[in-house]
Every structure is written in C-alpha cells, then in structure tokens.
Motif scaffolding. Structure first.
Motif, PDB file in Angstrom:
ATOM      1  N   UNK A 120       6.415  -5.617  -2.805  1.00  0.00           N
ATOM      2  CA  UNK A 120       6.296  -6.488  -3.989  1.00  0.00           C
ATOM      3  C   UNK A 120       4.828  -6.811  -4.273  1.00  0.00           C
ATOM      4  N   UNK A 121       4.060  -7.027  -3.220  1.00  0.00           N
ATOM      5  CA  UNK A 121       2.639  -7.324  -3.398  1.00  0.00           C
ATOM      6  C   UNK A 121       1.912  -6.112  -3.963  1.00  0.00           C
ATOM      7  N   UNK A 122       2.266  -4.924  -3.491  1.00  0.00           N
ATOM      8  CA  UNK A 122       1.656  -3.699  -4.004  1.00  0.00           C
ATOM      9  C   UNK A 122       1.936  -3.542  -5.497  1.00  0.00           C
ATOM     10  N   UNK A 123       3.155  -3.836  -5.896  1.00  0.00           N
ATOM     11  CA  UNK A 123       3.512  -3.762  -7.314  1.00  0.00           C
ATOM     12  C   UNK A 123       2.706  -4.772  -8.123  1.00  0.00           C
ATOM     13  N   UNK A 124       2.513  -5.965  -7.575  1.00  0.00           N
ATOM     14  CA  UNK A 124       1.753  -7.016  -8.250  1.00  0.00           C
ATOM     15  C   UNK A 124       0.305  -6.585  -8.466  1.00  0.00           C
ATOM     16  N   UNK A 125      -0.320  -6.033  -7.423  1.00  0.00           N
ATOM     17  CA  UNK A 125      -1.704  -5.586  -7.541  1.00  0.00           C
ATOM     18  C   UNK A 125      -1.826  -4.449  -8.542  1.00  0.00           C
ATOM     19  N   UNK A 126      -0.817  -3.591  -8.563  1.00  0.00           N
ATOM     20  CA  UNK A 126      -0.826  -2.470  -9.493  1.00  0.00           C
ATOM     21  C   UNK A 126      -0.711  -2.972 -10.929  1.00  0.00           C
ATOM     22  N   UNK A 127       0.133  -3.967 -11.155  1.00  0.00           N
ATOM     23  CA  UNK A 127       0.322  -4.533 -12.495  1.00  0.00           C
ATOM     24  C   UNK A 127      -0.948  -5.216 -12.986  1.00  0.00           C
ATOM     25  N   UNK A 128      -1.709  -5.812 -12.070  1.00  0.00           N
ATOM     26  CA  UNK A 128      -2.955  -6.475 -12.457  1.00  0.00           C
ATOM     27  C   UNK A 128      -4.065  -5.469 -12.747  1.00  0.00           C
ATOM     28  N   UNK A 129      -3.845  -4.218 -12.346  1.00  0.00           N
ATOM     29  CA  UNK A 129      -4.864  -3.192 -12.583  1.00  0.00           C
ATOM     30  C   UNK A 129      -6.002  -3.238 -11.578  1.00  0.00           C
ATOM     31  N   UNK A 130      -5.753  -3.853 -10.431  1.00  0.00           N
ATOM     32  CA  UNK A 130      -6.787  -3.908  -9.395  1.00  0.00           C
ATOM     33  C   UNK A 130      -6.863  -2.551  -8.709  1.00  0.00           C
ATOM     34  N   UNK A 131      -8.013  -1.922  -8.669  1.00  0.00           N
ATOM     35  CA  UNK A 131      -8.115  -0.580  -8.080  1.00  0.00           C
ATOM     36  C   UNK A 131      -8.125  -0.621  -6.551  1.00  0.00           C
ATOM     37  N   UNK A 132      -7.592   0.399  -5.949  1.00  0.00           N
ATOM     38  CA  UNK A 132      -7.712   0.553  -4.504  1.00  0.00           C
ATOM     39  C   UNK A 132      -9.068   1.193  -4.206  1.00  0.00           C
ATOM     40  N   UNK A 133      -9.443   1.222  -2.976  1.00  0.00           N
ATOM     41  CA  UNK A 133     -10.717   1.829  -2.610  1.00  0.00           C
ATOM     42  C   UNK A 133     -10.736   3.328  -2.935  1.00  0.00           C
ATOM     43  N   UNK A 134      -9.587   3.977  -2.759  1.00  0.00           N
ATOM     44  CA  UNK A 134      -9.515   5.425  -2.989  1.00  0.00           C
ATOM     45  C   UNK A 134      -9.229   5.778  -4.442  1.00  0.00           C
ATOM     46  N   UNK A 135      -8.825   4.787  -5.224  1.00  0.00           N
ATOM     47  CA  UNK A 135      -8.461   5.051  -6.606  1.00  0.00           C
ATOM     48  C   UNK A 135      -7.006   5.414  -6.790  1.00  0.00           C
TER      49      UNK A 135
END
Length: 247
Positions: A214-229
C-alpha cells in the motif's frame, strides 16, 4: 581380507581457460599442487592401511571439487565411493582427513548408514593422529570434529557480521551502493536529506498500519521517483522499513 577404498579430494580455485592459449606458470603450479595433494593423501592412507592390515581395493579421486558446495553423492568420485559401498565391494573407507570427505555437518548422517551396512570410516592423519570410527573413542572424536566443523564457519560468520555492523555504525561505506536514505561522501555514509524525507513517510505510514504494498502504491501515486527510476515495489519499501522502522 579387509577390502578398503581410499578417497581423495582436492579443491583449489579452478583456473579455466576458454581462449585456447597456453597455460600460465600459475596455472601449471596449480596443477602440480593438485597432483601433489592427491598423492600426499594417497601415501598417508596407504601407510595407514598397511598398519591396520587393510587391503586397498580402489583409490577414488575427486580433483578440483569443493566439499562445501558439492555434497558427496553429487561428486563423481563420491558416487563411485557409494557404489563400492552399496555392492559390498569394500568394508572400510580411508581418508586422510575428514574435510576430504565432507565439510557440511549434515552429511555426518552417512556415517550412520555406513555403520548399519558394516562399513567403517578411518581417518589416516587427522591432526597428527589416526582415528578408527569403529571404536567408541574414535566415534567420540569424530563427533567432536564434526561439531567443531559446524562451529568454526558459524563463528567466522558471526565475527564478520559484527565487524561489518561496527563499520556501518561508525559510518563507513561497505558498498558502492549505499542504503536508501544515505549517500557516500569521501568513503563515509551521510544522510541524504531528500531520500530521508521519503524514509520518514514510509516509516510513518508503516507505523500507522499500512502494508508495504500500500505504501509503494502511495509513493507511486505521488510521483516520487525511486533511486533507479523504476516503479516502487513492496520489496523496496520493505527494505526501508527493515532498516529504519522500529526494532
């Protein structure tokens, strides 16, 4: 007649040549070392057989074979050894040292099977002395050696883990890829303010009962990039939770 099989094994770091070029001096030295080691084992075992009045029926070799990564039954020589035992050709197994036969403590179950089949294990030169596992004293020493064989790598792993934790706690970088929330400056780990903000969000939501998915989905919805992209995944989030969450 007391037929015996001598088992030998050697496990250097194998040097493979795929280019067809002539062997280097180091490679030739490695081959010489292998031959000398096997011959040394055979000599020690043969002398032992003479003292114990055992007749050498066959010498089995496993060159360039790791006992730690390859169990006895999967080695070519090991398979031949087990065949000789299964068909009753030999009643005694002679090795120079126990680590020539196996290093994994779980493999000591073979000894019980061999004992039931009337087969005795002999160690020709274990630390300067010989051990006959058919005797109570020999079996006691064998059990102790296998216990220490299990204890030694566990202690090494524990010391290594402790040293790494000490270096990490002191801020020393242990990898070229620092954990999320940190970056490397002059060989030391320092806080990455931008990533640490994401870390705080992850930990806060985890403490509130949200799952890693659920947290991963939340970060994805906010458009926060991961280190790898790449997209956020529950495994990435879980690693952050494991490192920074409440213990």
């Amino acid at each position: 007649m007391n037929p015996a099989v001598i088992y030998t094994r050697f496990s250097p770091r194998p040097i493979k040549r795929k280019d067809g070029k002539q062997c280097t001096s180091d490679e030739r030295d490695a081959e010489i070392e292998k031959i000398q080691s096997l011959n040394t084992q055979i000599d020690a075992c043969t002398r032992y057989c003479g003292v114990k009045e055992l007749t050498v029926a066959e010498v089995v070799r496993d060159p360039l074979m790791s006992a730690r990564s390859v169990p006895l039954k999967y080695r070519p020589g090991g398979q031949r050894l087990l065949e000789l035992i299964a068909d009753g050709s030999v009643k005694h197994i002679v090795v120079q040292k126990i680590d020539r036969l196996f290093r994994d403590v779980e493999e000591r179950g073979w000894l019980k099977k061999w004992k039931r089949a009337g087969v005795t294990l002999h160690l020709a030169d274990q630390g300067g002395c010989s051990i006959d596992c058919s005797t109570a004293t020999g079996m006691m020493f064998f059990t102790m050696m296998m216990t220490f064989a299990e204890f030694e790598p566990a202690m090494t792993a524990e010391r290594t883990s402790g040293a790494m934790k000490h270096h990490q706690d002191s801020g020393r970088a242990m990898s070229k890829n620092p954990p999320y929330g940190k970056r490397i400056e002059e060989g030391r780990l320092v806080v990455d303010a931008g990533e640490m903000g994401v870390v705080n969000t992850v930990v806060m939501r985890h403490n509130a009962g949200h799952s890693a998915t659920r947290i991963a989905q939340y970060l994805q919805e906010l458009g926060i990039p991961t280190r790898s992209g790449k997209p956020w995944r529950h495994s990435t989030v879980q690693r952050i939770i494991n490192r920074y969450g409440k213990k």
